[in-house]
Each structure stands twice: as C-alpha cells, then as structure tokens.
Design an enzyme around this catalytic site. Sequence first.
Site, PDB file in Angstrom:
ATOM      1  N   SER A 117      81.316   6.445 -26.754  1.00 46.91           N
ATOM      2  CA  SER A 117      80.024   7.131 -26.742  1.00 46.91           C
ATOM      3  C   SER A 117      78.884   6.166 -26.467  1.00 46.91           C
ATOM      4  O   SER A 117      78.888   5.025 -26.945  1.00 46.91           O
ATOM      5  CB  SER A 117      79.800   7.808 -28.096  1.00 46.91           C
ATOM      6  OG  SER A 117      78.486   8.294 -28.217  1.00 46.91           O
ATOM      7  N   TYR A 141      79.058   8.310 -37.268  1.00 51.88           N
ATOM      8  CA  TYR A 141      79.800   8.718 -36.069  1.00 51.88           C
ATOM      9  C   TYR A 141      79.767   7.614 -35.020  1.00 51.88           C
ATOM     10  O   TYR A 141      80.802   7.207 -34.489  1.00 51.88           O
ATOM     11  CB  TYR A 141      79.212  10.006 -35.488  1.00 51.88           C
ATOM     12  CG  TYR A 141      79.578  10.206 -34.034  1.00 51.88           C
ATOM     13  CD1 TYR A 141      80.875  10.576 -33.679  1.00 51.88           C
ATOM     14  CD2 TYR A 141      78.648   9.985 -33.016  1.00 51.88           C
ATOM     15  CE1 TYR A 141      81.232  10.729 -32.337  1.00 51.88           C
ATOM     16  CE2 TYR A 141      79.003  10.142 -31.685  1.00 51.88           C
ATOM     17  CZ  TYR A 141      80.288  10.515 -31.349  1.00 51.88           C
ATOM     18  OH  TYR A 141      80.639  10.650 -30.038  1.00 51.88           O
ATOM     19  N   LYS A 145      82.762   4.846 -33.523  1.00 56.54           N
ATOM     20  CA  LYS A 145      83.108   4.608 -32.119  1.00 56.54           C
ATOM     21  C   LYS A 145      83.051   3.111 -31.799  1.00 56.54           C
ATOM     22  O   LYS A 145      83.931   2.570 -31.111  1.00 56.54           O
ATOM     23  CB  LYS A 145      82.162   5.382 -31.207  1.00 56.54           C
ATOM     24  CG  LYS A 145      82.367   6.885 -31.208  1.00 56.54           C
ATOM     25  CD  LYS A 145      83.711   7.279 -30.612  1.00 56.54           C
ATOM     26  CE  LYS A 145      83.836   8.786 -30.431  1.00 56.54           C
ATOM     27  NZ  LYS A 145      85.153   9.179 -29.913  1.00 56.54           N
TER      28      LYS A 145
END
Length: 331
Positions: A117, A141, A145
């Site tokens: 991401s 989040y 990643k």
Amino acid sequence: MTVLIAGGAGYIGSTVASACLDQGITPVILDSLVRGRREFTDGRIFYEGDISDGALVDRIFSEHPAITTVVHCAALIVVAESVEDPIGYYEANVTKSLSFLGHLRRNGCDRLIFSSSASIYQADDGSPVNEDSPLRPQSPYARAKAVCEEMFADIAAARQMRVLSLRYFNPIGADPKMRTGLQLKRPSHALGKMIQAHQEGTAFPVTGTNYPTRDGTGIRDYVHVWDLAAAHVAAVGRFDSLLTESEPSTAINLGTGSGTTVRELCAAFNQVVDTPLATVDAEPRPGDVAGGYTKSDRAQRLLEWAPQLSLEEGIRSSLDWILVRDAMLKD
C-alpha cells in the site's frame, strides 16, 4: 500457467482473478471469507480457509502442482478499524503472512507478489512519492504493510523467497464485465461515501479541510482496479526477469501519477452523475493523513504497464457496479 491468489474472493483479489482468466492464466483462490465473498468464486477453483492453515496450503499445492506464483491479497484493510483493533490487524496481516510464507517455502514456491500500500509513505504534505521516498506509516493497517515488506525483504535476502511488493494507491471501479467489484455496501473510502450520500440525498462530509494541499483537502491517487489487475498479470508474466539472485525483492508503485483532492473528486463525481452532490466540511477521521500520489516510471519500465482508464471512468464503473451488486451478493 496457474497462480494461487490468497484473498482472491475480495475486491482486488477477485478482480485480479478475472484478469488472469481473461489472459489464459488459471487462478486458484484461497480465502477465509472473513471479508471476501463466496459469490466472487463462482466457476473458479476455490478453497475456503485461512492463509495460516498449513495443512490446507499443503493440500492446495498437492492438488495443483502447476502453481508457479502466489499473489498475496489476503488482509484486513480498514484504516479506522485498525486504529480501534491493532492486535487483530497485526495478527491477521503480519503474523498470518509470516506463517503463509513458511507454508509456501515448504511447498517449493518462491515467487510472491504482495499487495502492499502507498499508505506506508510519509504523506504529511500531499507531495508526490516514488519507491525511494521516506516511509512513515500512520496507522496500524499501514504499519502492518510496512512490516510485511521489510519481513519479506529479509526472507528474500536470505535467498528463501523472491518478493515483488506492489504498492497500490487508491483503487476505484469494478471489473468491466461486472463479474466482481467492491463487496461492501457501505465502504469507508471517499468515493464509496460519495455514492452513499448521493443515493441517500445527503451531504457528503469532506473529512479534513486544513491539509497542506492546493485546496486544503486530502489528496489521493485514484487508480482503476482493472488497471491494477492488469499490472498483476504483467507481474506474473515478467516475474523471473524482474527478480534475480542479485535483486530478490523490489517494490513498484501502482498509481496514475496524478493527485486528486477530495474537492476535485467531488467535482469529477458531479461530472458523471445527473444530480449534483452536496458537501459539508468535517473533522478528519482517525488515522487519516494529507496523502500523496506517485511520481515514478518504475511500473512502466519494469512491467511495461501504465493505467488506461480515467478517474471519471472509475467513478462511472463504481456506479455501474452498485446497480448489479445487490442482485449478485446476498447481503
């Protein structure tokens, strides 16, 4: 050619599977259906289960020995939810990913394409970024990643895996054949909220108006999910030429190269719909940042890939998907 797609019943994974099918590549789907949809697996080879289930992964490779490459899209992806439940996000996105790689190695598979991401970049001022830009993920989040990328790079450096991390910017739209699309009725991203507000006849909240961007609202790089899927097909085909013993891991940004602010997204939305969307200014959401967009030729150079579909086409595709979603999905 056969490819295992972990998370292949989700939004991006299912669209990648559609693109593979269209190009004569056989997708084998592994998905727990925690967020994915069974309907997106119709007519496809499908195994229901978790990526950390070693016995299941062993079974998949035993029954499909032609699998050469794995596309790892399995993850929880809601930023605000990750702020509320960091333990759940690190367990699902980091711990289980590490287990998954162990299972892949045991089965002799060393080719991994990882769904990463652009949220891992330092994105405080809305500036463009390339693959060498500073990283500073701002939510559990995003940090998950970034941790996965570093973890996979260490494993690759030990010659135990080759890993291509595709750093997605902001996917919108649906499979042009309307086979799959965003499965959530009430998605948390800006375009989803716009569609919801438009359907309900309410004002769309512009969350954050004091960012250091040209109009004070957050800036993102909106890329059509079908273009993302095409990039995965290119990555599968070029994997062995991209990653070698001397460079066993790398990252590639996948975006349009053009930043769009929230107010500009609203304006583009109003170019597509008949009834203009009203807006109201609001406070930023937890975990949100100013954002950014990609400025890199690496995808073009290494994958010979460039996005083909416009912002307006992505908006129109998202609206078209809404018309078929409820008929396809049971809840």
